[in-house]
Write a protein that holds these residues in place. Sequence first.
Motif, PDB file in Angstrom:
ATOM      1  N   VAL A  37      15.698  37.794  23.592  1.00 46.28           N
ATOM      2  CA  VAL A  37      16.773  37.993  22.621  1.00 46.28           C
ATOM      3  C   VAL A  37      16.332  37.516  21.246  1.00 46.28           C
ATOM      4  N   LEU A  38      15.706  36.368  21.211  1.00 44.68           N
ATOM      5  CA  LEU A  38      15.212  35.859  19.934  1.00 44.68           C
ATOM      6  C   LEU A  38      14.256  36.852  19.287  1.00 44.68           C
ATOM      7  N   THR A  57      14.077  40.084  19.791  1.00 45.84           N
ATOM      8  CA  THR A  57      14.792  41.269  19.316  1.00 45.84           C
ATOM      9  C   THR A  57      15.547  40.951  18.032  1.00 45.84           C
ATOM     10  N   LEU A  58      16.100  39.751  17.960  1.00 44.17           N
ATOM     11  CA  LEU A  58      16.786  39.347  16.733  1.00 44.17           C
ATOM     12  C   LEU A  58      15.834  39.424  15.544  1.00 44.17           C
ATOM     13  N   ARG A  94      14.814  43.104  14.729  1.00 45.52           N
ATOM     14  CA  ARG A  94      15.900  43.906  14.173  1.00 45.52           C
ATOM     15  C   ARG A  94      16.339  43.408  12.810  1.00 45.52           C
ATOM     16  N   GLY A  95      15.498  42.598  12.217  1.00 47.52           N
ATOM     17  CA  GLY A  95      15.682  42.331  10.805  1.00 47.52           C
ATOM     18  C   GLY A  95      16.472  41.098  10.453  1.00 47.52           C
ATOM     19  N   GLY A  96      16.933  40.388  11.425  1.00 47.37           N
ATOM     20  CA  GLY A  96      17.698  39.218  11.003  1.00 47.37           C
ATOM     21  C   GLY A  96      17.211  37.984  11.710  1.00 47.37           C
ATOM     22  N   ILE A  97      17.381  36.890  11.138  1.00 41.37           N
ATOM     23  CA  ILE A  97      17.225  35.589  11.775  1.00 41.37           C
ATOM     24  C   ILE A  97      15.827  35.307  12.345  1.00 41.37           C
ATOM     25  N   VAL A 104      22.232  43.211  20.043  1.00 43.79           N
ATOM     26  CA  VAL A 104      21.703  42.480  18.893  1.00 43.79           C
ATOM     27  C   VAL A 104      22.138  43.139  17.589  1.00 43.79           C
ATOM     28  N   ASP A 105      22.054  44.446  17.543  1.00 43.54           N
ATOM     29  CA  ASP A 105      22.425  45.140  16.308  1.00 43.54           C
ATOM     30  C   ASP A 105      23.888  44.908  15.959  1.00 43.54           C
ATOM     31  N   LEU A 151      24.197  41.371  14.599  1.00 42.00           N
ATOM     32  CA  LEU A 151      23.695  41.217  13.235  1.00 42.00           C
ATOM     33  C   LEU A 151      24.600  41.930  12.245  1.00 42.00           C
ATOM     34  N   GLN A 172      22.309  33.183   7.570  1.00 40.71           N
ATOM     35  CA  GLN A 172      21.462  33.041   8.747  1.00 40.71           C
ATOM     36  C   GLN A 172      21.472  31.603   9.259  1.00 40.71           C
TER      37      GLN A 172
END
Lengths: 120, 120, 120, 120
Positions: free
Chosen positions: A110-111, A113-114, A117-120, B93-94, B97, B107
Motif C-alpha cells: 500500500v505504501l 502504491t501510495l 500514485r503521486g502522493g505521500i 489508493v486513488d 489521495l 501530506q
Amino acid sequence: MGIEFDKDRPIYVQLVERICGELVSGVRQPGDKLPSVREFALEVGVNTNTVQNVYKQLEQMQLTETKRGQGTFITPDILKIRSMREDLKRQLVDRFLNNVETMGFTQEEVLQTLKERGGI
Amino acid sequence: MGIEFDKDRPIYVQLVERICGELVSGVRQPGDKLPSVREFALEVGVNTNTVQNVYKQLEQMQLTETKRGQGTFITPDILKIRSMREDLKRQLVDRFLNNVETMGFTQEEVLQTLKERGGI
Amino acid sequence: MGIEFDKDRPIYVQLVERICGELVSGVRQPGDKLPSVREFALEVGVNTNTVQNVYKQLEQMQLTETKRGQGTFITPDILKIRSMREDLKRQLVDRFLNNVETMGFTQEEVLQTLKERGGI
Amino acid sequence: MGIEFDKDRPIYVQLVERICGELVSGVRQPGDKLPSVREFALEVGVNTNTVQNVYKQLEQMQLTETKRGQGTFITPDILKIRSMREDLKRQLVDRFLNNVETMGFTQEEVLQTLKERGGI
DNA sequence: GTGGTCTAGACCACT
DNA sequence: GTGGTCTAGACCACG
C-alpha cells in the motif's frame, strides 16, 4: 453544466459531502454566503428540489444558517468547522485503513502504491 | 441474521464489493463454491432475489461461473483475480489521495493520522 | 395488452432483442425516449420489474442512457447503432448458414425455398 | 465431455433440436438405435434425467419408438422424416426472412452478406 | 438441492 | 411522473 455523480449513491448525499469538503478545505470560509438554491441547482445540473434537500441537511448538521430573505450562510463558528475537519480526516483515514485490512493488502504494497500514485 | 449495510447504497452493490474483497483477500479461493443463493440470503438477512442479483453481477464480471443445478463457483482463473486485486488496490489508493486533496489535507498531517490510527 | 412470447426463452431476453431490432430497423431513432417502465410494462403485458431488467440490459450494452427522473433514452451515438446493425446482420446470417449446414440442406434447395417463401 | 449450450434456453429443447437435425441430415438413419440414456448423458455432459426428458419428447413427436429392454429407436417411417425435413427447412427459411424483415435489412445487403459469409 | 425468471406490491430519489 | 431497489412468494429447468 454539471458534475459527474456516483451513480450508486443519492445525489443529495454526494452534494452534502462536496460542500463539507469545500468548508474543510477552505474553499468556502465561515460566514460566506452559499449560492442560492436556483443558482446552485443550475451550476451542478440538478433539480432545485434536490438542492433544497442538500441545504436542509447542512442546516441540520448546524454547518449553515438560513437568514430569511438573505440566503444561506456558512456558520461563523470556526471551532465547529475545525472539529469537523478533524472528524473527516479521521473518518477518511479509518475507512482507508479498514479497506486495506479487509482486502488483505500489506502495509508495504500500500505504501508503495501510495508513492507511485503521486502522493505521500 | 444479518450484517449492517450502508443505508445510502444499494445492498446488492455492497454485497458484490464484499465478495470481491473476500476473493482478493484470499478468504475465498479460486474454484470455491459460493453459498447457495438461499443460504447466502438467509445468512446476510436479505431476499433471495437480491442475492440472485449479486451473483448475476459477479458472473458478468467473470469472477464466477455458475453450473446449472450445482451452484455458483469462483472462477479458477487466478490471473483474473490477481488483476482485480491490483485494480482494487489502485482504486482504493486513488480514491484516498483524491479525497485527501479535495479536503485540502497536507501530506504530513495525513501521514501522522495514518500512524496514529494504527496502520502504516 | 400484450404480445406473444416464445415460451422457451426468458421474456426479458426477447424484449431486449425486440428493442434492438427496433433500433436497428430505424423504428426508434438515436435520442428517442423509450416508453416509461410502467408504460412499457402495461403495453406488453408484463411486470414492471421485468421491464426494469430489460432497460438495465440495454444500458449495460450502452444502447441507452437513463436520466434520473426523466426517462430512458436511446444513445445518440449513431456509430454504436450502426455497428450493432452490422453485428446483428452477420449474426443472423451466420446462424442461418450454420443451421443450413447442420441440417444437411443443399444450397440449391435452400435458395429455392428462399424464393418460394417470398424473399430474395 | 460436453457441448456448449445456449445459456438462455432449456437444455432439453436444444438436445431435441439437435437430434432432429441429425435425423434430417441423415447422420442418424431410420431404424437406428439411439445411445442409451446414460451413454448419451455422459457424451453431452448432462444429467440422465435431462436425457430422459429429451427421449420422452422425441417419442411424443413420434420420431422414436422405445422397445422394452432394447432401447430407443428412430422410427423406420421414412415419410415422417422426409416431411419433417421439409417442415424444418420451411421453418428455418421463414424465421430467417422474418428476422430480415423486422430488422429492416434490404434483400441486397443480406444476399451480399450471405455470399461473404461463405455460403450460397 | 441448485440457479433463473416472473409477479405483485412497496418505498426511495429525482424532475 | 421517472427509474431503481427490495421483499415475498411462486414456478421452472437441472442434478
